[in-house]
Structures are given as C-alpha cells and as structure tokens.
Design an enzyme around this catalytic site. Structure first.
Site, PDB file in Angstrom:
ATOM      1  CD  GLU A 118      -2.833  -0.974   2.393  1.00  0.00           C
ATOM      2  OE1 GLU A 118      -2.533  -0.530   3.522  1.00  0.00           O
ATOM      3  OE2 GLU A 118      -3.975  -1.949   2.310  1.00  0.00           O
ATOM      4  CD  GLU A 263      -3.754  -6.132   3.814  1.00  0.00           C
ATOM      5  OE1 GLU A 263      -4.166  -5.396   4.393  1.00  0.00           O
ATOM      6  OE2 GLU A 263      -2.431  -6.203   3.510  1.00  0.00           O
TER       7      GLU A 263
END
Ligand SMILES: *[C@@H]1O[C@H](CO)[C@@H](O)[C@H](O)[C@H]1NC(C)=O
Ligand SMILES: *[C@@H]1O[C@H](CO)[C@@H](O)[C@H](O)[C@H]1NC(C)=O
Ligand SMILES: *[C@@H]1O[C@H](CO)[C@@H](O)[C@H](O)[C@H]1NC(C)=O
Length: 481
Positions: A118, A263
């Site tokens: 990320e 995720e």
C-alpha cells in the site's frame, strides 16, 4: 486397511478436498508479534484448515523454509522501506532476487512478489510515490533475468484508497488525481507482464471512519438498502468497491486485467465495531457471497481471488490506525480459533482447527496487589498503570473493547499482566514499585482474557533490553565500516 482401500481413500479423499475448496481462498500471514508461533506450526494450521495460499509481508527465510514442500501458493513481499534501494539499481533488485528467492524457488510455489505494501496510502504523504514504479520494474527485470519471470510476477498491493467515487455510485469511480498518471503506467506494466492488480478492501474501515456508513452494506445482509447505479444494483460493499475499481480501470482504457483482493477481513477487538460477533457476521456474509460463484454486477464473469486479513493477531502492530489494528486474526496470536466459520460458504459454521502443540510459558499472572492500596486507585497505581500501558499493550482496555468493562482496579492488573507476559514473565517485570504480585490463579475475567504468551525459546525472544540495543549499535558499526 489393505493397500487397495488406502489407494481408494487417497483418491476419494482428494476428491472431497477438491470439491470443498471451491473458494480460491488465501490468508495474510503477518509476523509483527512479540511471541510469534513457530513457522512450522503455522503451516500445519493452514493445512489443517484447507487453506492453500498465503501472502507474506517479507521474505523471511525461516517462513519460506517451513513452506517447503507444502504445496502452498506464496506471495512474498518487499517492505516499503526497501523500495528506494530496489528503485536505485537493477543490481540491487538482482541481489534481492538471488538472496531471497533462489534458495526456495524449487521447493516453494512462490507466485508473486509484492513490491511494497500500500505504498500510495494517503497517510504516507507520498513518501513512496517516487520509488514504487522503478522498484517494480527492476524486480520484474531481475526475475526475468533469473528465468523466473514466467512463474513469479511482481506486483504492488494497493489500498482501495487509490480510487474514489465522487458519489456513492461505482460508475463515478476514478483513480485519485494525485497518482493517476503513475497508476496508468503501473497498470500497463502489470498487464504487459501478465501480473495481477492487487487491491486491499476494508469495509470495516468505512464503518470506523464514518458512523453513518450503512452497516448492513458492510455485512452482506439481505434487506440492505441497495445502491442503484445505471442498471446495476449493489447490496454490499464488496461488489460496490470492486466495481468502483473496474470503472476506474475502464476509464484508463483497461478492462481485462486479473484482479486479486490482497486483503479483506474484520478485526475482533479494540473498537465498538470490532467484536467477535461482528467479525463472524462479516465472514459469514463474505464466504456466502464468494460461494455464489458469480462476479459483480458490472462483470458477472469476474472470479474472486481473495486473501483474508489476517491469519493471526499481532501485538507489535502500530495502533496509529486504531486500537483494532492488533486484532485482525481469524485466530488469536497463539493459533486458537476465535469464532466458528465455514470457509466453503455453506453456512455450516464450526470452529476452525487450532494450532497444534503450542508451547506456552508457565501459568503465572502479574496483578495489582490490592491489599497494599486498599482496593483504591491511588496516583501511584495510575502512574504504574500508565507506564505498563506505554511499554505493554492495553488496546483491549479501550472503550468498546473486550476488557473495557472490567473494574477500574482490574485495569491496573490487566496492564501489569500484559507488560509482564510480553517480557517473558521476568520477575522484575512484575514489580511496579512494589504494587505488582505474581499469582498462579487465572486472572482472566469473563470476556476479558489475561493471556499467557507462547514460549518462543531464549534465542527467539523479542528483545526489549540492552542486548538488542548493543546488537543494533554493533550492526550499525559494522555496516558503516
Ligand atoms: C504525514 O503528514 C502528517 C501531517 O503533516 C504528519 O502528521 C504525519 O506524521 C506524516 N506521515 C508520514 C508517514 O510522513
Ligand atoms: C472508573 O474510571 C472512570 C474514568 O476514569 C470514572 O469515570 C469512574 O467513575 C471510575 N469508576 C470507579 C468505580 O472508580
Ligand atoms: C484462563 O481463563 C480463560 C477463560 O476464563 C481461558 O480462556 C484461558 O484459557 C485460561 N488460561 C489458562 C492459561 O488456563
């Protein structure tokens, strides 16, 4: 049982396993814990529960060693802090590949390298923006040069905050303007290499950040108010979010890249919405949705490829995002299951199989000696509690959490105990200016668990003391030389 029977069972049992595994399900295995389970124990835990894919946050050789011969599909990772190095030169990337992968590629099914995690998260203020794409390119080049490019793809897991919708409608989706040009380059690169686009989707955070977020929308509940968008109807946040991504991709001219949900999950403590009950509700809905074997309203043929976040609770994760951050596991830190679920989505919930042969430290707890303070919270008790919390873990004491309703005086005991356990039950870790007392009666209270840590053996222990500092200074010294 004769040999023929055995062979029969072998094939029959294989068939059963295959039939059950209709969901392509993986889990994230993070390791930011003071007392992590041994990697071999974790691999057995995955196998016992029929999980065949894992996503890691590094390329720790002990973890990869434990995965050898497991048949598990593996995504390894390069942490954000190494992106600059990988971006710097192809040689660095080649070194990374040879030092981290070459020993394992024959025995571990490594399928992807996650380059960063990320990296464009808004809260990073752009710190990794410059280095991500060059690092991705270099790693893929290094994989190609090592003849691994076909089987292992470099990619960049991104948070769903890289795209947004100006309304609640997916069709208004678009990549964030500050990184749009960069995303266009990355997506084109991934596509040319046959690499997947990896996105992390968090319905819990939508709810955490906005109390008015429609809760049924997060839980896949029927009867949720649907969002109508052109001819499409959305009744849950997974479909809506996924299609927001598809629309954003469409707008940059891409409609056929493989997508992996890197995720998705729900935490169980540390916030009023983070409870075992809510997590179970979320996973029930999620598994049923995945088991429908249909895509999204915009792309009915889409096949979900999903990694749950996460496998285990991690007590060393930063609580900056919120106190819930340490409780994302579908298992506790010690591999004990938290709630019943059914990975196949058939709604036949049962407790997952827990970790086997876990070695714990002794059954000893550290609590406040209430006789000294006459059951009253003095400023001394408060001061020692604050100190214990500062260097321990009091995230379960925060409002809405599992231990928030125990008495104020018990708060001190909870804090003392966490500090003591995290320091491997060292006698002097239960002093607290004479207020601490070691007991052998389980100090847990109702829902509030006073845990005992895993015995990780002297060599493996997380070091808080001078040893660690001296080692760090020595390492620095030798690195500089
Ligand atoms: C990002 O900026 C904010 C506000 O300026 C600051 O508080 C935060 O520490 C910064 N974060 C990073 C990772 O640099
Ligand atoms: C416990 O602490 C809270 C907040 O510090 C306070 O409001 C409350 O009155 C205390 N309760 C008792 C029984 O001392
Ligand atoms: C202490 O008690 C709690 C529940 O009351 C239980 O879940 C836990 O396993 C016990 N701990 C030990 C070490 O026996």
């Amino acid at each position: 049982m004769g040999r023929a029977m055995f062979v029969l069972c072998y094939w029959w049992c294989m068939l059963v396993v295959l039939a059950n595994g209709s969901i392509d399900l993986g889990v994230n295995w993070g390791n930011m814990a003071t007392h992590p389970l041994p990697p071999k124990t974790v691999v057995q835990l995955l196998k016992d529960n029929g999980i065949r894919k894992v996503k890691l946050f590094d390329s720790d050789p002990k973890t990869l060693l434990a995965l050898e011969g497991s048949g598990m599909e593996v995504m390894v990772a390069i942490p954000n802090l190494q992106l600059a190095t990988m971006a710097d030169s192809l040689v660095n990337a080649e070194d990374w590949v040879s030092e981290n992968l070459l020993d394992f590629v024959d025995k571990v099914k490594i399928r992807q390298v996650a380059v960063g995690n990320e990296p464009f998260l808004k809260s990073y203020n752009g710190s990794f923006v410059e280095h991500t794409f060059p690092a991705l390119r270099n790693i893929q080049k290094a994989l190609d040069k090592a003849n691994l490019g076909k089987q292992i793809k470099a990619t960049v897991p991104l948070n769903a905050d890289v795209y947004e919708s100006s309304s609640s409608k997916p069709s208004d989706g678009n990549f964030r303007s500050d990184i749009k040009n960069l995303i266009i380059k990355i997506v084109k690169f991934l596509k040319d290499n046959g690499a997947p686009f990896v996105v992390n989707i968090y319905p819990f955070l939508s709810l955490y950040q906005d109390d008015n977020f429609p809760i049924e929308f997060a839980f896949f509940e029927h009867g949720a108010k649907s969002v109508d968008d052109k001819n499409y109807h959305y009744t849950n946040v997974l479909d809506a979010n996924y299609d927001t991504l598809l629309w954003s991709l469409k707008k940059i001219g891409v409609d056929d890249i493989k997508i992996i949900i890197g995720e998705i999950g729900w935490p169980t403590d540390g916030n009023k919405h983070a409870t075992t009950k809510d997590a179970q509700k979320f996973y029930d809905g999620l598994f049923k949705r995945l088991n429908e074997n249909k895509g999204t309203p915009l792309q009915p043929s889409a096949k979900f490829d999903v990694y749950l976040f996460g496998l285990l609770d991690e007590d060393q994760k930063s609580i900056e995002p919120g106190f819930f951050e340490r409780y994302w596991g579908i298992f506790r830190f010690d591999g004990k299951p938290k709630f019943p679920l059914d990975f196949t989505g058939k709604g036949q919930n049962k407790m997952p199989i827990g970790a086997k042969d876990v070695k714990y430290m002794e059954k000893k707890w550290c609590v406040l000696d209430t006789s000294i303070v006459n059951n009253k919270i003095t400023w001394m008790v408060q001061k020692q509690t604050d100190l214990a919390c500062r260097d321990g873990d009091c995230s379960s004491l925060t409002p809405g959490s599992s231990c928030s309703s125990i008495s104020n005086i018990s708060h001190a005991s909870y804090a003392f105990n966490m500090y003591y356990q995290m320091r491997n039950q060292k006698k002097n870790a239960c002093d607290f200016e004479g207020l601490g007392m070691i007991v052998d009666k389980n100090a847990s209270q109702g829902q509030c668990l006073f845990p005992i840590m895993i015995d990780v053996g002297a060599g493996e222990r997380f070091s808080f003391g001078f040893g660690g500092i001296i080692a760090a200074i020595l390492t620095m010294f030798f690195t500089l030389m």
